[in-house]
Design an enzyme around this catalytic site. Sequence first.
Site, short mmCIF file in Angstrom:
data_model
loop_
_atom_site.label_atom_id
_atom_site.label_comp_id
_atom_site.label_asym_id
_atom_site.label_seq_id
_atom_site.Cartn_x
_atom_site.Cartn_y
_atom_site.Cartn_z
N ASP A 32 0.85 -1.20 0.00
CA ASP A 32 0.00 0.00 0.00
C ASP A 32 0.88 1.24 0.00
N LEU A 80 -6.56 -4.38 -5.06
CA LEU A 80 -7.59 -3.47 -4.55
C LEU A 80 -7.14 -2.02 -4.53
N ALA A 82 -6.61 1.58 -5.13
CA ALA A 82 -7.31 2.48 -6.05
C ALA A 82 -7.63 3.77 -5.33
N THR A 133 -15.87 -2.64 -9.40
CA THR A 133 -17.09 -2.08 -8.83
C THR A 133 -18.27 -2.23 -9.78
N ASP A 134 -19.47 -2.20 -9.21
CA ASP A 134 -20.67 -2.22 -10.06
C ASP A 134 -20.86 -0.89 -10.81
N GLU A 135 -20.14 0.16 -10.37
CA GLU A 135 -20.32 1.47 -11.00
C GLU A 135 -19.87 1.47 -12.46
N TYR A 159 -14.29 8.44 -11.63
CA TYR A 159 -13.93 7.23 -10.86
C TYR A 159 -14.34 5.97 -11.61
N LYS A 163 -12.16 2.91 -13.38
CA LYS A 163 -12.27 1.49 -13.02
C LYS A 163 -12.64 0.65 -14.24
N PRO A 214 -25.63 15.50 5.37
CA PRO A 214 -25.88 15.94 3.99
C PRO A 214 -26.45 14.82 3.12
N ASN A 258 -30.97 6.45 -0.35
CA ASN A 258 -30.02 7.11 0.56
C ASN A 258 -30.74 7.67 1.77
N ASP A 290 -27.23 18.24 -5.53
CA ASP A 290 -26.95 16.87 -5.95
C ASP A 290 -25.52 16.71 -6.46
N ARG A 291 -25.04 15.48 -6.44
CA ARG A 291 -23.75 15.12 -7.06
C ARG A 291 -23.91 15.22 -8.58
N PRO A 292 -23.00 15.88 -9.30
CA PRO A 292 -23.08 15.89 -10.77
C PRO A 292 -22.95 14.46 -11.31
P1 NAD Z 1 -10.07 2.87 0.01
O1 NAD Z 1 -10.03 4.21 -0.63
O2 NAD Z 1 -10.60 2.73 1.38
O3 NAD Z 1 -8.60 2.24 0.03
C1 NAD Z 1 -7.74 2.32 -1.07
C2 NAD Z 1 -6.35 1.90 -0.60
O4 NAD Z 1 -5.48 1.92 -1.76
C3 NAD Z 1 -5.73 2.85 0.42
O5 NAD Z 1 -5.15 2.11 1.47
C4 NAD Z 1 -4.67 3.60 -0.36
O6 NAD Z 1 -3.57 4.00 0.43
C5 NAD Z 1 -4.27 2.56 -1.40
N1 NAD Z 1 -3.71 3.17 -2.61
C6 NAD Z 1 -4.20 4.21 -3.33
N2 NAD Z 1 -3.40 4.48 -4.37
C7 NAD Z 1 -2.37 3.58 -4.31
C8 NAD Z 1 -1.23 3.34 -5.13
N3 NAD Z 1 -0.98 4.10 -6.20
N4 NAD Z 1 -0.41 2.33 -4.80
C9 NAD Z 1 -0.66 1.57 -3.70
N5 NAD Z 1 -1.71 1.77 -2.89
C10 NAD Z 1 -2.57 2.76 -3.19
O7 NAD Z 1 -10.85 1.95 -1.02
P2 NAD Z 1 -11.89 0.76 -0.72
O8 NAD Z 1 -13.23 1.33 -0.51
O9 NAD Z 1 -11.30 -0.16 0.29
O10 NAD Z 1 -11.90 0.04 -2.16
C11 NAD Z 1 -10.93 -0.94 -2.47
C12 NAD Z 1 -11.17 -1.43 -3.88
O11 NAD Z 1 -12.48 -1.98 -3.99
C13 NAD Z 1 -11.09 -0.33 -4.94
O12 NAD Z 1 -10.45 -0.87 -6.07
C14 NAD Z 1 -12.53 0.01 -5.23
O13 NAD Z 1 -12.68 0.48 -6.56
C15 NAD Z 1 -13.20 -1.33 -5.04
N6 NAD Z 1 -14.60 -1.29 -4.61
C16 NAD Z 1 -14.99 -0.54 -3.54
C17 NAD Z 1 -16.31 -0.57 -3.11
C18 NAD Z 1 -16.78 0.22 -1.91
O14 NAD Z 1 -17.99 0.27 -1.64
N7 NAD Z 1 -15.90 0.83 -1.14
C19 NAD Z 1 -17.23 -1.36 -3.79
C20 NAD Z 1 -16.80 -2.11 -4.90
C21 NAD Z 1 -15.48 -2.08 -5.28
O1 DAU Z 2 -21.11 0.85 -5.88
C1 DAU Z 2 -19.80 0.65 -5.46
C2 DAU Z 2 -19.15 1.96 -5.12
O2 DAU Z 2 -19.74 2.41 -3.90
C3 DAU Z 2 -17.64 1.88 -5.00
O3 DAU Z 2 -17.10 1.54 -6.25
C4 DAU Z 2 -17.05 3.20 -4.52
O4 DAU Z 2 -15.66 3.06 -4.30
C5 DAU Z 2 -17.73 3.58 -3.21
O5 DAU Z 2 -17.26 4.85 -2.77
C6 DAU Z 2 -19.25 3.63 -3.39
O6 DAU Z 2 -19.63 4.72 -4.28
P1 DAU Z 2 -20.88 5.67 -3.97
O7 DAU Z 2 -20.68 6.94 -4.68
O8 DAU Z 2 -22.15 4.94 -4.19
O9 DAU Z 2 -20.67 5.84 -2.36
P2 DAU Z 2 -20.84 7.11 -1.41
O10 DAU Z 2 -20.78 6.60 -0.01
O11 DAU Z 2 -19.93 8.22 -1.79
O12 DAU Z 2 -22.32 7.58 -1.71
C7 DAU Z 2 -23.42 6.69 -1.50
C8 DAU Z 2 -24.67 7.42 -1.94
O13 DAU Z 2 -24.93 8.48 -1.00
C9 DAU Z 2 -24.57 8.09 -3.30
O14 DAU Z 2 -25.81 8.00 -3.96
C10 DAU Z 2 -24.24 9.55 -2.97
C11 DAU Z 2 -24.94 9.76 -1.64
N1 DAU Z 2 -24.29 10.69 -0.70
C12 DAU Z 2 -22.96 10.55 -0.46
C13 DAU Z 2 -22.31 11.39 0.43
C14 DAU Z 2 -20.83 11.26 0.69
C15 DAU Z 2 -25.05 11.63 -0.03
O15 DAU Z 2 -26.28 11.74 -0.24
N2 DAU Z 2 -24.41 12.45 0.87
C16 DAU Z 2 -23.08 12.38 1.10
O16 DAU Z 2 -22.56 13.21 1.92
#
Ligand code: NAD
Ligand code: DAU
Length: 356
Positions: A32, A80, A82, A133-135, A159, A163, A214, A258, A290-292
């Site tokens: 990491d 992982l 990212a 990710t599903d995104e 993002y 991915k 928010p 949400n 809203d988020r763009p």
């Molecule tokens: P996170 O942001 O919590 O953690 C990312 C980690 O990657 C951090 O520890 C960071 O230091 C490390 N990192 C970033 N850039 C790096 C680099 N250049 N080299 C080495 N390490 C680096 O992310 P997360 O939520 O744990 O997500 C992990 C993976 O799962 C990602 O690939 C993300 O796209 C995917 N994912 C996340 C979710 C979610 O809901 N969080 C859902 C589906 C998929």
């Molecule tokens: O679907 C998988 C993805 O889920 C992962 O790939 C991403 O890494 C992870 O961050 C997550 O993405 P989202 O954009 O869905 O997660 P987030 O928690 O940022 O937002 C969840 C929902 O809530 C989204 O519709 C935006 C909304 N939101 C988010 C924030 C931060 C709010 O309404 N208020 C907020 O302050």
Amino acid sequence: MNFLVTGGAGFIGSAVCRHLCANPAYRVTNLDKLTYAGNLASLRPIENVHNYRFAQADICDERAVLDILRRDDIDIVMNLAAESHVDRSIDGPGAFIETNIVGTYKMLNAALEYWRGLPDDRKARFRFHHVSTDEVFGDLPFDGGMFVEETPYAPSSPYSASKAASDHLVRAWHETYGLPVVLSNCSNNYGPYHFPEKLIPLVILNALDERPLPVYGAGANVRDWLFVEDHARALELVATKGHPGESYNVGGNSERTNLAVVETICDLLDTRRPRAGGRRYRELISFVTDRPGHDRRYAIDASKISRELGWTPKENFDSGLARTVDWFLDNKWWWGPIREQRYAGERLGEARKVGA
Ligand code: NAD
Ligand code: DAU
């Protein structure tokens, strides 16, 4: 079996490291860079166990990755690492292009060189597991449909586009060079050690601070929530039992708007940490711009991983969210320094100005 987990100091990566290290037959190297989202405190439960080691490195540094693959005799790479936050990708896409696309390319190059040098038996069992990710599928209408593995890619944010690009690279390294890859595409995770820029931990901590909660737009957008430890179990199965060249969708079968998520957190806190004067946490909810490019709805059809690898989630949303709220109430040692020193909860991703 020797694993290299990249991004193991992040939210999901640390859950994967903690999960894998519970198996004494596994050895785990966590690679990491320790960006703002990386936190070695999330590895505290395993930092002294015999089968865990940490290496600070950047996945864009191909030489460093290759050295670690060779030094630790890696059998399975789980990628992982990212940049993971959609709102940050709106403010500054550059780091997402660099780590998510270029970094994955460097990882693939290092893995290919390493894999080509392995003896045949180890070559056959080597896997490069790319965690996605599903995104990448874009979004779904509110009134129906689910993402399956064959759903065409249509990412909306910098993002998710980064991915999607990385997923395409991983497939290309399989088709062109024969690298044994597997992919997984998962829905929204939540649980302990979640960085408080994401909806669920942000709302819990803002509520405890008596700050506005928010909600983007009308709060009608839908996500499909999965408890992070269920994801970690799914990832182990995909990495060890998945078929090369295949992808597996992973989801919690827990769609919520949400607004419903935020209200449920408020209600849990009302019982666990009541506010003064009999006020309700729901009074802190604040509808903001809203988020763009905000995707409306995500929903995962996880029947393939269930059918082929025998995975189902153990936690439902109510039990998982209650565990998560309790964890944040009990673990201020983990999130206090983050809120003070790294990210205090300010609004991100309004697209007023796009940075590098
Ligand atoms: P996170 O942001 O919590 O953690 C990312 C980690 O990657 C951090 O520890 C960071 O230091 C490390 N990192 C970033 N850039 C790096 C680099 N250049 N080299 C080495 N390490 C680096 O992310 P997360 O939520 O744990 O997500 C992990 C993976 O799962 C990602 O690939 C993300 O796209 C995917 N994912 C996340 C979710 C979610 O809901 N969080 C859902 C589906 C998929
Ligand atoms: O679907 C998988 C993805 O889920 C992962 O790939 C991403 O890494 C992870 O961050 C997550 O993405 P989202 O954009 O869905 O997660 P987030 O928690 O940022 O937002 C969840 C929902 O809530 C989204 O519709 C935006 C909304 N939101 C988010 C924030 C931060 C709010 O309404 N208020 C907020 O302050």
